[in-house]
Write an enzyme that holds these catalytic residues in place. Structure first.
Site, short mmCIF file in Angstrom:
data_model
loop_
_atom_site.label_atom_id
_atom_site.label_comp_id
_atom_site.label_asym_id
_atom_site.label_seq_id
_atom_site.Cartn_x
_atom_site.Cartn_y
_atom_site.Cartn_z
CG ASP A 137 -2.01 0.99 1.17
OD1 ASP A 137 -2.28 1.52 0.06
OD2 ASP A 137 -2.63 1.26 2.22
CG ASN A 188 -7.52 -2.28 -6.26
OD1 ASN A 188 -6.55 -3.00 -6.12
ND2 ASN A 188 -7.87 -1.38 -5.34
C1 FPP Z 1 -1.80 0.38 -3.27
O1 FPP Z 1 -1.36 1.68 -3.45
C2 FPP Z 1 -1.35 -0.47 -4.32
C3 FPP Z 1 -2.17 -1.05 -5.25
C4 FPP Z 1 -3.61 -0.84 -5.34
C5 FPP Z 1 -1.64 -1.94 -6.24
C6 FPP Z 1 -0.38 -2.64 -5.92
C7 FPP Z 1 0.34 -2.72 -7.17
C8 FPP Z 1 1.68 -2.70 -7.33
C9 FPP Z 1 2.65 -2.74 -6.24
C10 FPP Z 1 2.25 -2.66 -8.66
C11 FPP Z 1 1.62 -3.60 -9.57
C12 FPP Z 1 2.21 -4.93 -9.48
C13 FPP Z 1 1.67 -5.92 -10.18
C14 FPP Z 1 2.35 -7.23 -10.27
C15 FPP Z 1 0.39 -5.71 -10.88
P1 FPP Z 1 -2.47 2.81 -3.57
O2 FPP Z 1 -2.62 3.14 -5.01
O3 FPP Z 1 -3.72 2.39 -2.89
O4 FPP Z 1 -1.76 3.96 -2.81
P2 FPP Z 1 -2.45 5.11 -1.96
O5 FPP Z 1 -3.25 4.43 -0.88
O6 FPP Z 1 -1.28 5.87 -1.43
O7 FPP Z 1 -3.29 5.90 -2.91
#
Ligand code: FPP
Length: 244
Positions: A17, A65
């Site tokens: 996250d 998501n």
């Molecule tokens: C959370 O950060 C992360 C995600 C929703 C996706 C996780 C994805 C990756 C680490 C990269 C993709 C990897 C693959 C293999 C598909 P957020 O966007 O919720 O961050 P925030 O809470 O700070 O907005």
């Protein structure tokens, strides 16, 4: 004291996250945060292998998501494809077995094909296991399992009186995967967000303040260190207290 000082968690599951906040703090678009998140994932797979972790599960895309802006959903789909295309050979060479958990039927055919390819190519590997939770949500997983159980009962191949937590677990996406010993979440949020709700019943939870793109070997070691300082009782008591 009965601590896990010598113990290494066999299975670490990570809620990756904070990509968006990492990007925002740098004045970058969210997509840049996700790209940096893939780099952190690469580092973490290597670090987990180096630290002798047998199972690593990562939450890459949740069933919830889909509600993000279309462009961001498409970025995340693209990153999974890129990750498999770019890293599969190295992952395979390192002896890592790849599996996906989550709902597959609503994924685009090209993504399903890549996931199938990754699973098939690495099926005989045993140095380490990488489980990618993609289009995964624990409630969805449990509901899908309940549907299968109900279908088997209706078909007369399963006796409802014989359903136990163990037998129900055989209908989950994780049927061949041990429960996580340790669940790590980055970015300072203190939630499970629909991740492995059944399987994490007795997992130790470690929350780290760093955003996912800043995660690497040091942060993984820190999470393992915190795991070692915990006392796991699985609902029982530790032997030293029985005599009291
Ligand atoms: C959370 O950060 C992360 C995600 C929703 C996706 C996780 C994805 C990756 C680490 C990269 C993709 C990897 C693959 C293999 C598909 P957020 O966007 O919720 O961050 P925030 O809470 O700070 O907005």
């Amino acid at each position: 004291m009965e601590r896990n000082r010598e113990l290494k968690p066999a299975h670490i599951a990570i809620i990756m996250d904070g990509n968006g906040r990492w990007a925002k703090a740098r004045g970058l678009p969210r997509a840049a945060g996700h790209r940096a998140g893939v780099e952190a994932l690469r580092r973490t797979v290597r670090a987990a292998g180096d630290q002798g972790i047998e199972w690593l599960t990562v939450y890459a895309f949740s069933s919830e998501n889909w509600s993000r802006p279309k462009a961001e959903v498409s970025d995340l789909m693209g990153l999974l494809k890129l990750f498999i295309r770019r890293d599969l050979a190295e992952i395979h060479q390192a002896g890592v077995r790849v599996r996906m958990i989550g709902e597959r039927d609503s994924l685009a055919p090209d993504i399903r094909a890549l996931v199938d390819e990754a699973e098939t190519l690495t099926a005989a590997n045993s140095a380490m296991n990488l489980v990618i939770a993609f289009n995964y949500g624990a409630r969805d997983e449990i509901a899908r399992a309940a549907r299968l159980v109900a279908e088997a009962a209706a078909a007369g191949t399963l006796d409802p009186a014989e359903i136990t937590p163990e037998s129900f677990g055989q209908f989950l996406d994780t049927r061949l995967i041990p429960d996580p010993d340790l669940v790590v979440r980055t970015s300072g949020e203190l939630r499970l967000s629909n991740f492995l709700l059944w399987q994490a019943a007795y997992s130790e939870l470690v929350f780290l303040p760093c955003y996912w793109p800043d995660f690497g070997a040091g942060e993984l070691a820190e999470a393992i260190e915190r795991f070692r300082s915990r006392e796991r009782r699985f609902g029982g008591v530790v032997p030293r207290d029985v005599a009291l």
